[in-house]
Design an enzyme around this catalytic site. Sequence first.
Site, short mmCIF file in Angstrom:
data_model
loop_
_atom_site.label_atom_id
_atom_site.label_comp_id
_atom_site.label_asym_id
_atom_site.label_seq_id
_atom_site.Cartn_x
_atom_site.Cartn_y
_atom_site.Cartn_z
N LEU A 136 0.84 -1.20 0.00
CA LEU A 136 0.00 0.00 0.00
C LEU A 136 0.87 1.25 0.00
CD1 LEU A 136 -2.77 -0.85 2.65
CD2 LEU A 136 -2.83 -1.20 0.18
N ASP A 137 0.40 2.30 -0.66
CA ASP A 137 1.06 3.59 -0.58
C ASP A 137 1.07 4.07 0.87
OD1 ASP A 137 1.33 3.64 -3.34
OD2 ASP A 137 -0.55 4.72 -3.64
N THR A 138 2.00 4.94 1.20
CA THR A 138 2.15 5.42 2.57
C THR A 138 0.85 5.98 3.13
OG1 THR A 138 4.49 5.90 2.29
CG2 THR A 138 3.37 7.07 4.05
N ARG A 240 -5.91 5.48 -8.02
CA ARG A 240 -5.77 6.94 -8.05
C ARG A 240 -5.74 7.46 -9.49
NH1 ARG A 240 -0.59 7.62 -4.29
NH2 ARG A 240 -1.05 9.85 -4.52
#
Length: 300
Positions: A136-138, A240
Amino acid sequence: MNEKRFALEFTVDSERILLREFLQAMGISKRTLTAVKYEGGKLLVNGAERSVRHILCRGDLVLVEFPPEEPSEGLVPEIGPLEILYEDDAILIINKPAGQGTIPSRDHPNGTVANYVAGKFATEKIPSTVHIVTRLDTDTSGLVCIAKNRHIHHLLSEQMRTVGFHRGYMAFVEGYIEQDAFVVEQPIGRKDGSIIERTVREDGQYARTDVRVLERFVRNEMQYTSVFLKLFTGRTHQIRVHMKWLGHPLIGDDLYGGSREILGRQALHCASIGFRHPLTGEPLMFTSELPLDLLQLRLK
């Protein structure tokens, strides 16, 4: 040090088959077999060490002892909090908060999920490095799947490539989405001039996201939509990018055109993952509730 070495045991159910062929049929890759041979593992048949050229008979008992794995270079083991939802000898399911990196990066070299899992492995004398299956992205919160051995990582990667690995996300996006459910199939590639940003482009990699509207609401006289998204591919920043392409960027996602007026991070949460256990074949499903900052977006 008494390490918890990872091992698998099989009973042969066919006549006269090479040990190499049998193990490949059991899902053990050539790369893993090479590591077993040269990096300290063992292949035992009825208790005796054998080479991959050994001919097996029906009823033989095969034990594969996997070699210890060195932690990845640059991954410093640290002791830190982990919200563990599930764990066995093969896999680890973590619920990650927003703001924590999954793996170390230039901006987040410490305090990541991988740092803390490496610390956990070191404390528990598990001779393995950290194999992140679902990253996962931060600023994305939610579920992270981790394999506790390179062989398990290989099996789960094969599931993702062939028979599917469910990944469900909840997101809050800007604007009013009229359709209740639809599919986005748009190729994604790196944006020219950027090492981080991705974009929809004809020469990109195939990417599919299924979108289902959960709720439409208004806040501060602005329209928003909450959606459930199912990933069929795992391109970088896929959700996104696809939502920006639709004209509905995620709330808080300023990299892709979203405003941070009501939230300081992209409103994205990995809410569910599902797959078959890599060793038993048992179907598993894990879920994670929305964190407080996303729940509050629904307040009128």
